[in-house]
Write an enzyme that holds these catalytic residues in place. Structure first.
Site, PDB file in Angstrom:
ATOM      1  N   MET A 173      77.252  41.372  76.179  1.00  0.00           N
ATOM      2  CA  MET A 173      77.181  42.696  76.786  1.00  0.00           C
ATOM      3  C   MET A 173      75.866  43.433  76.490  1.00  0.00           C
ATOM      4  O   MET A 173      75.853  44.642  76.303  1.00  0.00           O
ATOM      5  CB  MET A 173      78.402  43.534  76.366  1.00  0.00           C
ATOM      6  CG  MET A 173      79.726  42.914  76.774  1.00  0.00           C
ATOM      7  SD  MET A 173      79.784  42.272  78.463  1.00  0.00           S
ATOM      8  CE  MET A 173      80.689  43.578  79.277  1.00  0.00           C
ATOM      9  N   ARG A 174      74.770  42.683  76.441  1.00  0.00           N
ATOM     10  CA  ARG A 174      73.437  43.298  76.385  1.00  0.00           C
ATOM     11  C   ARG A 174      72.711  42.908  77.660  1.00  0.00           C
ATOM     12  O   ARG A 174      72.789  41.738  78.063  1.00  0.00           O
ATOM     13  CB  ARG A 174      72.602  42.786  75.197  1.00  0.00           C
ATOM     14  CG  ARG A 174      73.251  42.859  73.849  1.00  0.00           C
ATOM     15  CD  ARG A 174      73.518  44.246  73.377  1.00  0.00           C
ATOM     16  NE  ARG A 174      72.324  45.067  73.195  1.00  0.00           N
ATOM     17  CZ  ARG A 174      72.373  46.363  72.927  1.00  0.00           C
ATOM     18  NH1 ARG A 174      73.542  46.992  72.839  1.00  0.00           N
ATOM     19  NH2 ARG A 174      71.265  47.049  72.754  1.00  0.00           N
ATOM     20  N   ILE A 175      72.033  43.852  78.255  1.00  0.00           N
ATOM     21  CA  ILE A 175      71.225  43.499  79.424  1.00  0.00           C
ATOM     22  C   ILE A 175      69.998  42.758  78.921  1.00  0.00           C
ATOM     23  O   ILE A 175      69.299  43.237  78.025  1.00  0.00           O
ATOM     24  CB  ILE A 175      70.839  44.768  80.213  1.00  0.00           C
ATOM     25  CG1 ILE A 175      72.110  45.370  80.826  1.00  0.00           C
ATOM     26  CG2 ILE A 175      69.800  44.450  81.290  1.00  0.00           C
ATOM     27  CD1 ILE A 175      71.914  46.701  81.490  1.00  0.00           C
TER      28      ILE A 175
ATOM     29  N   ASP B 232      73.259  40.944  87.651  1.00  0.00           N
ATOM     30  CA  ASP B 232      74.315  40.300  88.438  1.00  0.00           C
ATOM     31  C   ASP B 232      73.813  39.785  89.783  1.00  0.00           C
ATOM     32  O   ASP B 232      74.556  39.763  90.787  1.00  0.00           O
ATOM     33  CB  ASP B 232      75.526  41.238  88.602  1.00  0.00           C
ATOM     34  CG  ASP B 232      76.138  41.607  87.258  1.00  0.00           C
ATOM     35  OD1 ASP B 232      76.092  40.764  86.345  1.00  0.00           O
ATOM     36  OD2 ASP B 232      76.633  42.736  87.107  1.00  0.00           O
TER      37      ASP B 232
ATOM     38  N   ALA C  21      91.117  31.951  85.772  1.00  0.00           N
ATOM     39  CA  ALA C  21      90.199  31.289  86.711  1.00  0.00           C
ATOM     40  C   ALA C  21      88.817  31.130  86.075  1.00  0.00           C
ATOM     41  O   ALA C  21      88.160  30.095  86.244  1.00  0.00           O
ATOM     42  CB  ALA C  21      90.108  32.088  88.001  1.00  0.00           C
TER      43      ALA C  21
ATOM     44  N   ASN D  79      85.768  32.830  77.162  1.00  0.00           N
ATOM     45  CA  ASN D  79      85.009  31.898  78.024  1.00  0.00           C
ATOM     46  C   ASN D  79      84.215  30.910  77.186  1.00  0.00           C
ATOM     47  O   ASN D  79      84.110  29.730  77.538  1.00  0.00           O
ATOM     48  CB  ASN D  79      84.085  32.678  78.959  1.00  0.00           C
ATOM     49  CG  ASN D  79      84.827  33.153  80.195  1.00  0.00           C
ATOM     50  OD1 ASN D  79      85.219  32.354  81.036  1.00  0.00           O
ATOM     51  ND2 ASN D  79      85.049  34.466  80.284  1.00  0.00           N
TER      52      ASN D  79
ATOM     53  N   GLY E 154      85.218  36.222  73.336  1.00  0.00           N
ATOM     54  CA  GLY E 154      84.693  34.865  73.442  1.00  0.00           C
ATOM     55  C   GLY E 154      85.645  33.851  74.052  1.00  0.00           C
ATOM     56  O   GLY E 154      85.530  32.658  73.780  1.00  0.00           O
TER      57      GLY E 154
ATOM     58  N   HIS F  91      80.467  36.290  85.772  1.00  0.00           N
ATOM     59  CA  HIS F  91      80.719  37.690  86.109  1.00  0.00           C
ATOM     60  C   HIS F  91      82.085  37.785  86.794  1.00  0.00           C
ATOM     61  O   HIS F  91      82.406  36.967  87.656  1.00  0.00           O
ATOM     62  CB  HIS F  91      79.617  38.203  87.040  1.00  0.00           C
ATOM     63  CG  HIS F  91      79.797  39.638  87.415  1.00  0.00           C
ATOM     64  ND1 HIS F  91      79.509  40.674  86.538  1.00  0.00           N
ATOM     65  CD2 HIS F  91      80.281  40.216  88.540  1.00  0.00           C
ATOM     66  CE1 HIS F  91      79.793  41.820  87.131  1.00  0.00           C
ATOM     67  NE2 HIS F  91      80.257  41.576  88.341  1.00  0.00           N
TER      68      HIS F  91
HETATM   69  C1  GAR Z   1      84.842  38.080  81.006  1.00  0.00           C
HETATM   70  O1  GAR Z   1      85.807  38.541  81.908  1.00  0.00           O
HETATM   71  C2  GAR Z   1      83.485  38.019  81.671  1.00  0.00           C
HETATM   72  O2  GAR Z   1      83.550  37.640  83.027  1.00  0.00           O
HETATM   73  C3  GAR Z   1      83.024  39.445  81.545  1.00  0.00           C
HETATM   74  O3  GAR Z   1      83.433  39.850  80.266  1.00  0.00           O
HETATM   75  C4  GAR Z   1      84.598  39.113  79.895  1.00  0.00           C
HETATM   76  C5  GAR Z   1      84.309  38.450  78.576  1.00  0.00           C
HETATM   77  O4  GAR Z   1      85.482  37.882  78.059  1.00  0.00           O
HETATM   78  N1  GAR Z   1      81.617  39.552  81.703  1.00  0.00           N
HETATM   79  C6  GAR Z   1      81.018  40.612  82.214  1.00  0.00           C
HETATM   80  O5  GAR Z   1      81.611  41.609  82.577  1.00  0.00           O
HETATM   81  C7  GAR Z   1      79.510  40.503  82.298  1.00  0.00           C
HETATM   82  N2  GAR Z   1      78.982  41.580  83.052  1.00  0.00           N
HETATM   83  P1  GAR Z   1      85.392  36.781  76.920  1.00  0.00           P
HETATM   84  O6  GAR Z   1      84.567  37.380  75.788  1.00  0.00           O
HETATM   85  O7  GAR Z   1      86.808  36.569  76.495  1.00  0.00           O
HETATM   86  O8  GAR Z   1      84.757  35.559  77.486  1.00  0.00           O
END
Ligand code: GAR
Length: 216
Positions: free
Chosen positions: A92-94, A147, A175, A16, A14, A111
């Site tokens: 991470m669920r579609i 995506d 970033a 982001n 989490g 992404h």
């Molecule tokens: C991030 O790098 C995000 O871009 C990626 O998972 C990570 C989650 O990190 N998302 C994907 O790969 C989606 N297909 P976080 O839980 O620390 O935000």
């Protein structure tokens, strides 16, 4: 105009989500985080949300008989918190076409690649195997195809000799943490608007959205 009421969907760390919460803690930020929702009880991000006084909701996909039921429970929880815009942040669920339609043009994702390159998983491994010299991250509106969807903002980072998937992921994550709040702000301010399958950026905002380059 009131603030955009945002729900954030996570599955794990989490970071982001935390970046969005931090940004939204500024009273001038045009969006507020109404709740953080995880499909996994062990998601670290839930703890962070609780500590920040944000409703942390668990909707465990394993506790639902079908994807349709799980997603209906997610939507119910979001509506219970008066959410009108959803950010996927390492969720991470579609998501199904039904969910995407329910939240049409009110659902964005981050992404870890410069889409349309490297859709799917293992983005960094594949970028390194291809020898690309730049990679990055993308915030986009969600469409039924994985995506794919109107691109709000992108940030580029260099691939440096000796990089491993982990070192590249760490550089990129910094970033991501800048890009996601920027993208959400532009949407909430009405400066990034979906027009068909493209996002139009208001001319007044072009300078701030010009894809930025994040050095080491
Ligand atoms: C991030 O790098 C995000 O871009 C990626 O998972 C990570 C989650 O990190 N998302 C994907 O790969 C989606 N297909 P976080 O839980 O620390 O935000």
């Amino acid at each position: 105009m009131g603030k955009l009421k945002v729900g954030i969907l996570i599955s794990g760390r989490g970071s982001n989500m935390a970046a969005l919460v931090e940004a939204a803690s500024d009273p001038a930020f045009p969006a507020e985080v109404r709740c953080v929702l995880s499909n996994r009880p062990d998601a670290k991000g839930l703890e962070f949300a609780r500590e920040r006084g944000i409703p942390a909701v668990l909707v465990d996909h394993k506790a639902h008989a079908s994807k349709a039921e799980f997603e209906a429970a997610v939507t119910d929880a979001l509506l219970a918190h008066e959410v009108d815009f959803v950010c996927l942040a390492g969720f991470m669920r579609i998501v199904s076409p039904t969910f995407i339609e329910r939240w049409h043009n009110r659902l964005i994702n981050i992404h870890p690649s410069l889409l349309p390159s490297y859709k799917g998983l293992h983005t960094h491994e594949r970028a390194l195997a291809d020898g690309v010299k730049l990679t990055g991250c993308t915030v986009h509106f969600v469409r039924a195809e994985m995506d794919v969807g109107p691109i709000v903002a992108q940030a580029a980072v260099p691939v440096i000799a000796g990089d491993t998937p982990d070192s590249l992921a760490a550089r990129l994550l910094k970033a991501e943490h800048r890009l996601y709040p920027l993208a959400l702000r532009l949407i909430a301010e009405g400066k990034a608007k979906v027009n068909g399958e493209i996002v139009d950026i208001a001319s007044a905002a072009v300078d701030e959205t010009a894809s930025f380059f994040s050095a080491r």
